[in-house]
Design an enzyme around this catalytic site. Structure first.
Site, PDB file in Angstrom:
ATOM      1  CG  HIS A  15     -10.663  -3.256  -0.999  1.00  0.00           C
ATOM      2  ND1 HIS A  15      -9.443  -3.524  -0.425  1.00  0.00           N
ATOM      3  CD2 HIS A  15     -11.585  -3.470  -0.023  1.00  0.00           C
ATOM      4  CE1 HIS A  15      -9.612  -3.891   0.831  1.00  0.00           C
ATOM      5  NE2 HIS A  15     -10.912  -3.863   1.101  1.00  0.00           N
ATOM      6  CG  ASP A  17      -6.006  -4.384   1.602  1.00  0.00           C
ATOM      7  OD1 ASP A  17      -5.188  -3.574   2.072  1.00  0.00           O
ATOM      8  OD2 ASP A  17      -6.825  -4.998   2.306  1.00  0.00           O
ATOM      9  CD  GLU A  43       5.580  -6.464  -0.413  1.00  0.00           C
ATOM     10  OE1 GLU A  43       4.338  -6.336  -0.404  1.00  0.00           O
ATOM     11  OE2 GLU A  43       6.154  -7.544  -0.632  1.00  0.00           O
ATOM     12  CE  LYS A 161     -14.067  -5.077   2.191  1.00  0.00           C
ATOM     13  NZ  LYS A 161     -13.924  -5.484   3.618  1.00  0.00           N
ATOM     14  CG  PHE A 227     -19.205   2.332   1.586  1.00  0.00           C
ATOM     15  CD1 PHE A 227     -18.036   2.923   2.026  1.00  0.00           C
ATOM     16  CD2 PHE A 227     -19.097   1.155   0.852  1.00  0.00           C
ATOM     17  CE1 PHE A 227     -16.792   2.382   1.740  1.00  0.00           C
ATOM     18  CE2 PHE A 227     -17.867   0.600   0.558  1.00  0.00           C
ATOM     19  CZ  PHE A 227     -16.718   1.209   0.999  1.00  0.00           C
ATOM     20  CG  ASP A 235     -10.586   0.635   6.188  1.00  0.00           C
ATOM     21  OD1 ASP A 235     -10.304   0.574   7.384  1.00  0.00           O
ATOM     22  OD2 ASP A 235     -11.739   0.520   5.744  1.00  0.00           O
ATOM     23  CB  ALA A 236      -4.000   2.098   5.522  1.00  0.00           C
ATOM     24  NE  ARG A 241      -3.988  -4.872   4.476  1.00  0.00           N
ATOM     25  CZ  ARG A 241      -4.120  -3.808   5.277  1.00  0.00           C
ATOM     26  NH1 ARG A 241      -3.607  -3.824   6.501  1.00  0.00           N
ATOM     27  NH2 ARG A 241      -4.793  -2.746   4.868  1.00  0.00           N
ATOM     28  CE  LYS A 242      -9.722  -7.561   1.212  1.00  0.00           C
ATOM     29  NZ  LYS A 242      -9.035  -7.309   2.487  1.00  0.00           N
ATOM     30  CE  LYS A 262       5.543 -12.222  -2.496  1.00  0.00           C
ATOM     31  NZ  LYS A 262       5.088 -13.390  -1.703  1.00  0.00           N
ATOM     32  CE  LYS A 266      11.297 -12.200  -5.646  1.00  0.00           C
ATOM     33  NZ  LYS A 266      12.169 -11.574  -6.653  1.00  0.00           N
ATOM     34  CG  ASP A 268       5.329 -17.024  -1.891  1.00  0.00           C
ATOM     35  OD1 ASP A 268       5.195 -18.169  -1.431  1.00  0.00           O
ATOM     36  OD2 ASP A 268       5.800 -16.085  -1.237  1.00  0.00           O
TER      37      ASP A 268
END
Length: 394
Positions: A15, A17, A43, A161, A227, A235-236, A241-242, A262, A266, A268
């Site tokens: 995928h 992302d 990133e 998916k 598909f 898709d970019a 984003r997941k 990260k 961090k 997060d």
């Protein structure tokens, strides 16, 4: 008891992302392999024919970014220009700068690398102490990747998916109600054949027989009918984003911070791992059937500003007593988390697909370099059970 439905999704390593997440974590791992004190915020953006890596890093090591990007893409399966992104020939752009010294001032003293809140969750629904919906959604996407890589279903392409909807009787999984699988595929496979083979080779092997009955389950396999164009060509993709796929599939709460790319200063990332570690041990100790732990931090401050434990009415002892026991047994200072969980090692690339939690702890040699085996998924260990029981007087 009342019957309810809940759904979680997973995506394959192909995928867009997830490609970005894996590249960002591969960059992190290669830097940590050379300099364990590396500070990394990386990133990645991927689209047709292009991968762009940007961010801020401070490291004594050197990595050749195009090699990492290309190697990651080829490992995933992007080795064909027809897929829209080919690890051998795609353009690789980089823009890495030095991390802010203002942030370093707080981290160098053992403080958190940022403010924010992080959540950890565990449930006795599955042997992995994860919500059943996300655990089985990951099982489907893993199986989809397995049949592609083994050649068992050679027409499967890297992007895909899956979604699992479970019917609950109260808070207990009763049956798999609906399954959705969408797999990228070669253009010459007939849709009817695709549906039959995905049901036989992917869905049935991945789901537990005690919950899945093909005759009593709604199946949506490639429901659009086609598909072929997928991955970054369709898709970019972008790092981070997941985050719901990465964690608990929407069960429990999320602080909003992404993980991949990260380093562990961090919070997060590191505090979310620590919160999962603590919550899993609470459930493994039999002190609650469901447990959610929130941690919160201020940038540059060593101690968390709050620790909150909730058992949703399933606790063997009151939540206040659980909170006290968790605070006694676990040290949630960022430097302590990093030390206890071994988060300066190059262990992060495997986390970047199929979830950061519910995984099997293992000792092995990192792909990013080195000759000694290190601990992967240390936050999944249930090694504080006895201490927690003792802390609550059990």
């Amino acid at each position: 008891m009342s019957s309810t439905l809940f759904t979680s999704e997973s995506v394959t390593e192909g995928h867009p992302d997830k490609i970005a997440d894996q590249i960002s974590d591969a960059v992190l791992d290669h830097m940590l392999a050379q300099d364990p004190e590396s500070r990394v915020a990386c990133e990645t953006f991927v689209t047709t024919g292009l991968a762009f890596v940007a961010g801020e890093v401070t490291t004594e090591g050197y990595v050749h970014l195009p090699d990492i990007v290309r190697g990651t893409l080829q490992r995933i399966g992007y080795t064909n220009a027809a897929f829209g992104l080919d690890g051998l020939t795609c353009a690789v752009l980089t823009a890495l700068d030095q991390q802010s010294p203002d942030i370093a001032m707080g981290v160098d003293t053992g403080g958190a690398g940022d403010q924010g809140m992080m959540f950890g969750y565990a449930s006795d629904e599955t042997p992995q102490l994860m919500p059943a919906t996300i655990q089985y959604a990951h099982a489907l996407t893993r199986q989809l990747a397995q049949v592609r890589k083994s050649g068992e279903l050679p027409w499967v392409r890297p992007d895909g998916k899956a979604q699992v909807t479970i019917e609950y009787d109260g808070d207990r999984p009763a049956r798999v109600h609906t399954v959705v699988v969408s797999t990228q595929h070669d253009p010459d496979i007939r849709h009817d054949d695709l549906v039959e083979l995905v049901c036989k080779k992917v869905v049935k092997p991945a789901l537990p027989a005690e919950l899945y009955d093909a005759d009593d389950c709604i199946l949506h396999i490639n429901p659009t009918g086609r598909f072929v164009i997928g991955g970054p060509h369709g898709d970019a993709g972008l790092t981070g984003r997941k985050i719901i796929v990465d964690t608990y599939g929407g069960v429990g709460r999320h602080g909003g911070g992404a993980f991949s790319g990260k380093d562990a200063t961090k919070v997060d990332r590191s505090a979310a791992y620590a919160a999962r570690w603590a919550a899993k041990n609470v459930v493994a100790a039999g002190l609650a059937r469901r447990c959610e732990i929130q941690l919160a931090y201020a940038i540059g401050v060593v101690e968390p500003v709050s620790v909150h434990v909730q058992s949703f009415g399933t606790g063997a002892v009151p939540d206040q007593k659980l909170s006290k026991a968790v605070a006694e047994v676990f040290d949630f200072r960022p430097a302590a988390i990093i030390e206890k969980l071994g988060l300066r090692k190059p262990i992060f690339t495997p986390t970047a697909a199929y979830g950061h939690f519910g995984r099997t702890p293992e000792m092995r040699v990192p792909d990013a370099g080195g000759s000694e085996a290190v601990q992967f998924f240390s936050w999944e260990e249930t090694n504080r059970v006895d201490e927690l029981k003792s802390a609550v007087g059990a």
